[in-house]
Scaffold this motif. Structure first.
Motif, PDB file in Angstrom:
ATOM      1  N   ASP A  44       0.837  -1.199   0.000  1.00  0.00           N
ATOM      2  CA  ASP A  44       0.000   0.000   0.000  1.00  0.00           C
ATOM      3  C   ASP A  44       0.874   1.252   0.000  1.00  0.00           C
ATOM      4  OD1 ASP A  44      -2.393  -1.476   0.173  1.00  0.00           O
ATOM      5  OD2 ASP A  44      -2.310  -1.495   2.373  1.00  0.00           O
ATOM      6  N   LYS A  57       5.276   5.155  -3.170  1.00  0.00           N
ATOM      7  CA  LYS A  57       4.129   5.813  -3.778  1.00  0.00           C
ATOM      8  C   LYS A  57       4.036   7.252  -3.291  1.00  0.00           C
ATOM      9  CE  LYS A  57       1.283   1.671  -4.257  1.00  0.00           C
ATOM     10  NZ  LYS A  57      -0.018   1.049  -3.924  1.00  0.00           N
ATOM     11  N   SER A  59       2.429  10.369  -1.572  1.00  0.00           N
ATOM     12  CA  SER A  59       1.603  10.360  -0.353  1.00  0.00           C
ATOM     13  C   SER A  59       0.115  10.444  -0.669  1.00  0.00           C
ATOM     14  CB  SER A  59       2.025  11.490   0.584  1.00  0.00           C
ATOM     15  OG  SER A  59       1.876  12.738  -0.057  1.00  0.00           O
ATOM     16  N   LYS A  60      -0.255  11.126  -1.748  1.00  0.00           N
ATOM     17  CA  LYS A  60      -1.682  11.221  -2.114  1.00  0.00           C
ATOM     18  C   LYS A  60      -2.242   9.879  -2.582  1.00  0.00           C
ATOM     19  CE  LYS A  60      -0.894  12.862  -6.838  1.00  0.00           C
ATOM     20  NZ  LYS A  60      -1.255  11.656  -7.526  1.00  0.00           N
ATOM     21  N   ASP A  61      -1.358   8.948  -2.983  1.00  0.00           N
ATOM     22  CA  ASP A  61      -1.786   7.640  -3.474  1.00  0.00           C
ATOM     23  C   ASP A  61      -1.788   6.564  -2.389  1.00  0.00           C
ATOM     24  OD1 ASP A  61      -2.090   8.704  -6.021  1.00  0.00           O
ATOM     25  OD2 ASP A  61      -0.026   8.216  -6.595  1.00  0.00           O
TER      26      ASP A  61
END
Length: 134
Positions: A44, A57, A59-61
């Motif tokens: 995740d 990834k 941070s928004k994802d």
């Protein structure tokens, strides 16, 4: 008033009772948070390819539940990041216990009761008591 051992008096008892009300009133949110922590995965937060190259990834994802499962992030100069997740085993144990999956059988530590009946041979008279007769 004397202090009750382990409780610290009436004020302490009232504080503990109020604390349990807060947990009861928010048990659905607490359960959801525990489930989210228990089901979060490192994937995740980051991905990697066949060559072992790791990409974090944006941070928004990253889902909020996965962000809350991060225990520590450490920047390693020239080497990237070290991401440490929370202890999922502990979270899953808490969930299992609250669901009753870890409850021990109440009689598990009690000794078994065995009934033994002794029968003598048929036709014999019961033994007589020894001693003086009146």
């Amino acid at each position: 008033m004397s202090r009750i051992k382990g409780f610290g008096g009436i004020r302490e008892i009232n504080r503990r009772i109020k604390g349990s009300d807060v947990i009861v009133d928010n048990r659905d949110a607490l359960a959801t948070e525990l489930i989210n922590l228990g089901t979060s995965k490192i994937t995740d937060i980051l991905t990697w390819n066949d060559q072992g190259e790791v990409d974090v990834k944006a941070s928004k994802d990253i889902p909020d539940y996965a962000l809350s499962a991060i225990k520590k992030i450490r920047v390693l100069p020239g080497q990237g990041l070290e991401v440490e997740m929370i202890d999922k085993v502990r979270v899953l144990q808490t969930l299992a216990k609250s669901a009753g999956l870890l409850d021990r059988e109440q009689n598990a530590n009690r000794p078994a009761v065995v009934e033994i009946q002794m029968l003598g041979p048929e036709g014999e008279a019961p033994p007589q008591k020894k001693g003086k007769s009146k």
